[in-house]
Design an enzyme around this catalytic site. Structure first.
Site, PDB file in Angstrom:
ATOM      1  N   ALA A  69      84.203 -45.049  39.280  1.00 51.68           N
ATOM      2  CA  ALA A  69      84.070 -44.221  40.349  1.00 51.68           C
ATOM      3  C   ALA A  69      82.671 -43.884  40.858  1.00 51.68           C
ATOM      4  O   ALA A  69      82.798 -43.641  42.129  1.00 51.68           O
ATOM      5  CB  ALA A  69      84.965 -43.091  39.890  1.00 51.68           C
ATOM      6  N   CYS A 329      79.524 -36.264  32.195  1.00 51.62           N
ATOM      7  CA  CYS A 329      78.426 -36.971  32.858  1.00 51.62           C
ATOM      8  C   CYS A 329      77.398 -35.848  33.015  1.00 51.62           C
ATOM      9  O   CYS A 329      76.315 -36.139  33.498  1.00 51.62           O
ATOM     10  CB  CYS A 329      78.921 -37.464  34.416  1.00 51.62           C
ATOM     11  SG  CYS A 329      80.071 -38.753  34.242  1.00 51.62           S
TER      12      CYS A 329
END
Ligand code: PLP
Length: 388
Positions: A69, A329
């Site tokens: 993504a 992340c």
């Protein structure tokens, strides 16, 4: 092991792994080759593309398979930039400061060079968008609005169809994009009669494999590749396609279908954790909105006074329980950008953890989590008081 970090990633379903294994063994042909094995691989890719189009009720949608993504978000943002650079006016881009880094950092990268103005929508401490402020930011020069469907740290859910409508009402040629990574495979998306132009998703968040994502656009927006060197995916994603991962995405979506939009069971477990923790702990505060229309039942973010989230999650890890402090992340950051940008103090943000569920989570697991979390938090609070 008790796994409550499904917003970071999910365990691939057995059926998905079997389908991928078969694809690896039997469909090894290069999808660009014209011989039979090549055609077989091509068939898998096109079948998955069609199923995604049907999933979003957009038979003519452009579907570009990407490695994740993050790449899909960058592909969309870069394309918007390439389009407006051809025009004469410097536009503006409207987003929030609590997006996933793959939108937040990418917006700063692609639009932070003064060729466009970045406008940030105010949100409250639970991540709810200030709609009046949002409307005041959009004008005929707005090139892009990018707002996630479900916030990956707070679990706050946005009414993206309503936000897209408001964006179009401003009268410009705005593209409305939503990162639906935390919603795909969980909620139903009928995009046909909405003003949403583009969505991005990732298979590993709904029990599919890592390494495969997609950008889905309605058309009307010209896309530009991030790299060059091949004609795959209409030249938008050069390089030999990952057929097994594409098959894995398709299988994962098919397996998710029976539970999509049917989240009563997840809400029950969410409620069990909420009420269980509330009745066992005094110093706890939930950061995720409680109303069903404002939150995803899959994510619960909470703050426990006097308990560093990082230490608490390590203590639970030692007992075989996985939770997290923020987005995977940005796990190297000392404090969550999302929580502090939403308006939380640094201390509260550091004392926060995220619990995230999946459709495979059981009631018994939730009960064990509640007991372990309450016990470890109490222990940690005592130690913290002593060491202050
Ligand atoms: N967007 C959101 C909301 C996410 O939660 C994540 C993953 O954490 C991503 C994007 C990035 O997904 P990927 O790992 O496929 O790049």
């Amino acid at each position: 092991m008790l796994y409550f970090d499904n917003a970071a990633t999910t365990k691939p379903d057995e059926q998905v792994l079997r389908r991928m294994d078969e694809a690896q063994r039997e469909c090894y042909g290069n999808a660009s080759s014209r011989h039979a094995p090549g055609r077989q691989s091509r068939e898998i890719i096109e079948k998955t593309r069609k199923e995604l189009q049907a999933h979003f009720h957009l038979p003519d949608a452009a579907v570009v398979f990407t490695s994740c993504a993050t790449e899909a978000n960058n592909l969309l943002l870069f394309s918007v930039r390439q389009n407006y650079l051809k025009g004469s006016k410097a536009p503006n881009v409207v987003t929030t400061k609590i997006e996933h880094p793959s939108v937040y950092e990418a917006v700063r990268h692609w639009f932070g060079d003064k060729s466009a103005k970045i406008r940030y929508i105010q949100t409250d401490v639970k991540g709810n968008i200030d709609t009046a402020h949002y409307q005041s930011l959009i004008d005929e020069n707005t090139a892009l609005v990018s707002i996630n469907h479900v916030n990956n740290e707070l679990g706050t859910k946005n009414d993206i169809a309503a936000l897209a409508r408001l964006a179009k009402e401003a009268g410009g040629e705005v593209i409305f994009h939503s990162d639906i990574v935390q919603g795909a495979g969980k909620f139903a998306y009928d995009l046909k009669d909405t003003d949403i132009d583009a969505v991005t998703l990732s298979a590993h968040k709904f029990h599919g494999p890592k390494g495969i994502g997609a950008l889905v656009t309605k058309g009307g927006l010209r896309l530009y590749p991030l790299c060059y060197g091949g004609e795959q995916e209409d030249g938008l994603r050069p390089g030999t396609e990952n057929v097994a991962a594409i098959e894995g995405l398709r299988a994962a979506l098919a397996m998710a279908k029976p539970t999509i939009g049917n989240d009563e069971q997840i809400w029950q477990m969410n409620h069990l954790i909420r009420t269980g923790l509330e009745s066992n702990m005094k110093h706890i505060r939930f950061n995720t909105p409680q109303a069903h229309e404002k939150a995803s039942p899959y994510i619960l973010n909470l703050t426990i006074n006097g308990c560093k989230g990082e230490v608490l999650s390590r203590m639970l890890d030692e007992e075989g329980i996985c939770i997290s402090t923020s987005s995977a992340c940005s796990s190297k950051k000392k404090v969550s950008r999302v929580l502090t940008e939403a308006g939380m103090s640094r201390e509260d943000a550091q004392n926060s953890v995220r619990i995230s569920l999946s459709r495979h989570t059981t009631e018994q697991e939730c009960q064990k989590l509640v007991a372990a979390l309450a016990q470890n938090a109490e222990r940690l609070r005592k130690i913290s008081k002593f060491t202050k």
